[in-house]
Design an enzyme around this catalytic site. Sequence first.
Site, PDB file in Angstrom:
ATOM      1  CB  SER A 146      -0.840   0.001   1.277  1.00  0.00           C
ATOM      2  OG  SER A 146      -1.468   1.258   1.480  1.00  0.00           O
ATOM      3  CE1 TYR A 159      -4.490  -1.895   5.159  1.00  0.00           C
ATOM      4  CE2 TYR A 159      -3.168   0.036   4.665  1.00  0.00           C
ATOM      5  CZ  TYR A 159      -3.954  -1.012   4.239  1.00  0.00           C
ATOM      6  OH  TYR A 159      -4.205  -1.185   2.902  1.00  0.00           O
TER       7      TYR A 159
HETATM    8  P1  NAD Z   1     -11.648  -5.954   0.289  1.00  0.00           P
HETATM    9  O1  NAD Z   1     -12.211  -5.825   1.671  1.00  0.00           O
HETATM   10  O2  NAD Z   1     -12.500  -5.646  -0.885  1.00  0.00           O
HETATM   11  O3  NAD Z   1     -11.047  -7.411   0.063  1.00  0.00           O
HETATM   12  C1  NAD Z   1     -10.340  -8.088   1.050  1.00  0.00           C
HETATM   13  C2  NAD Z   1     -10.293  -9.553   0.700  1.00  0.00           C
HETATM   14  O4  NAD Z   1      -9.565 -10.209   1.744  1.00  0.00           O
HETATM   15  C3  NAD Z   1     -11.675 -10.214   0.647  1.00  0.00           C
HETATM   16  O5  NAD Z   1     -11.695 -11.179  -0.382  1.00  0.00           O
HETATM   17  C4  NAD Z   1     -11.796 -10.889   2.003  1.00  0.00           C
HETATM   18  O6  NAD Z   1     -12.635 -12.042   1.992  1.00  0.00           O
HETATM   19  C5  NAD Z   1     -10.328 -11.294   2.216  1.00  0.00           C
HETATM   20  N1  NAD Z   1     -10.010 -11.569   3.613  1.00  0.00           N
HETATM   21  C6  NAD Z   1     -10.145 -10.762   4.695  1.00  0.00           C
HETATM   22  N2  NAD Z   1      -9.779 -11.426   5.806  1.00  0.00           N
HETATM   23  C7  NAD Z   1      -9.395 -12.670   5.405  1.00  0.00           C
HETATM   24  C8  NAD Z   1      -8.914 -13.820   6.081  1.00  0.00           C
HETATM   25  N3  NAD Z   1      -8.770 -13.854   7.421  1.00  0.00           N
HETATM   26  N4  NAD Z   1      -8.628 -14.927   5.356  1.00  0.00           N
HETATM   27  C9  NAD Z   1      -8.812 -14.935   4.009  1.00  0.00           C
HETATM   28  N5  NAD Z   1      -9.257 -13.874   3.322  1.00  0.00           N
HETATM   29  C10 NAD Z   1      -9.542 -12.757   4.018  1.00  0.00           C
HETATM   30  O7  NAD Z   1     -10.327  -5.034   0.333  1.00  0.00           O
HETATM   31  P2  NAD Z   1      -9.400  -4.445  -0.816  1.00  0.00           P
HETATM   32  O8  NAD Z   1      -9.469  -2.964  -0.718  1.00  0.00           O
HETATM   33  O9  NAD Z   1      -9.630  -5.115  -2.118  1.00  0.00           O
HETATM   34  O10 NAD Z   1      -7.973  -4.857  -0.230  1.00  0.00           O
HETATM   35  C11 NAD Z   1      -7.157  -5.863  -0.800  1.00  0.00           C
HETATM   36  C12 NAD Z   1      -5.709  -5.579  -0.443  1.00  0.00           C
HETATM   37  O11 NAD Z   1      -5.316  -4.331  -1.022  1.00  0.00           O
HETATM   38  C13 NAD Z   1      -5.462  -5.455   1.053  1.00  0.00           C
HETATM   39  O12 NAD Z   1      -4.223  -6.054   1.377  1.00  0.00           O
HETATM   40  C14 NAD Z   1      -5.395  -3.948   1.257  1.00  0.00           C
HETATM   41  O13 NAD Z   1      -4.629  -3.604   2.376  1.00  0.00           O
HETATM   42  C15 NAD Z   1      -4.725  -3.519  -0.034  1.00  0.00           C
HETATM   43  N6  NAD Z   1      -4.904  -2.114  -0.383  1.00  0.00           N
HETATM   44  C16 NAD Z   1      -6.141  -1.584  -0.577  1.00  0.00           C
HETATM   45  C17 NAD Z   1      -6.260  -0.245  -0.931  1.00  0.00           C
HETATM   46  C18 NAD Z   1      -7.590   0.395  -1.182  1.00  0.00           C
HETATM   47  O14 NAD Z   1      -7.626   1.621  -1.342  1.00  0.00           O
HETATM   48  N7  NAD Z   1      -8.672  -0.341  -1.277  1.00  0.00           N
HETATM   49  C19 NAD Z   1      -5.108   0.546  -1.066  1.00  0.00           C
HETATM   50  C20 NAD Z   1      -3.865  -0.035  -0.851  1.00  0.00           C
HETATM   51  C21 NAD Z   1      -3.775  -1.367  -0.525  1.00  0.00           C
END
Ligand code: NAD
Length: 249
Positions: A146, A159
């Site tokens: 991130s 985080y």
């Molecule tokens: P999201 O909530 O849409 O998806 C998260 C996914 O992780 C889901 O499929 C959920 O089922 C899974 N998950 C959560 N806990 C779990 C567990 N214990 N075991 C297995 N699966 C689990 O979130 P997102 O925004 O798509 O985030 C995905 C990644 O991207 C994360 O690592 C997040 O930190 C990173 N990220 C997101 C953003 C953003 O702006 N959305 C920015 C930078 C990084």
Amino acid sequence: MSKTLKGKVAVVTGSTSGIGFGIAKMLAGAGCDIVLNGLTKDPEEGRQIASSLEKELQTRARFHAANMLDPDQIGELIRFTTEELGGVDILVNNAGIQHTAPVESFPKEKWDAIIGINLSSCFHAIQAALPVMRKRGWGRIINIASTHGLVASKNKAAYVAAKHGVIGLTKVVALETAEEDITVNAICPGWVRTPLVEAQISDLATRESISQEDAARKLLAEKQPSLRFTEVDDLGAMAVFLASDAAAN
Ligand code: NAD
């Protein structure tokens, strides 16, 4: 999309929604067979997501419900992928959660969960998948870090610590595999409008009695100079590039 990754097998953790699903879809579109993973209300829901992907993109897709908090289940995810699809060529460590609170009131169980799911799961998945990649003489590991792996924000102790850790882990494994046909990269997305971020937009809108759209603009203004959300397809395309021969070195 051309099938540049035909014959490769990819596992994407946390891929039932958001960024993980976008990456899985783009990798499948580029020809990969895919194992999806995530927390769904029941495994049937996960299997249905895999089955729609399979039909839409004419590739093999499976679902495994491993909880990323449990190292044994992460090992099973990698074994399942090898048994079902013949190996693991591409590992995308994407599963992640968020919780925001000032450090002195940050719930200890949320700290443990965020470090476990966002950081330790990457270590456990890499440890399980790397021997399989080494046996096949080829591998791509892509860790979804991130911007919070590079900079900090208030109220995100766990985080930010986890994502800085993901970048450190990425660099170590990249060094350890540098002389092999295995690459290890981290992607550091800014804001992407997924369920994880919708929750932060809603919190801000409630806290400041402003509309969802004003809250979204305010979040973007903090850290994203373009003032535009990054799209999940942009991150999918980046993952396809990192898995391609063009990114081999
Ligand atoms: P999201 O909530 O849409 O998806 C998260 C996914 O992780 C889901 O499929 C959920 O089922 C899974 N998950 C959560 N806990 C779990 C567990 N214990 N075991 C297995 N699966 C689990 O979130 P997102 O925004 O798509 O985030 C995905 C990644 O991207 C994360 O690592 C997040 O930190 C990173 N990220 C997101 C953003 C953003 O702006 N959305 C920015 C930078 C990084």
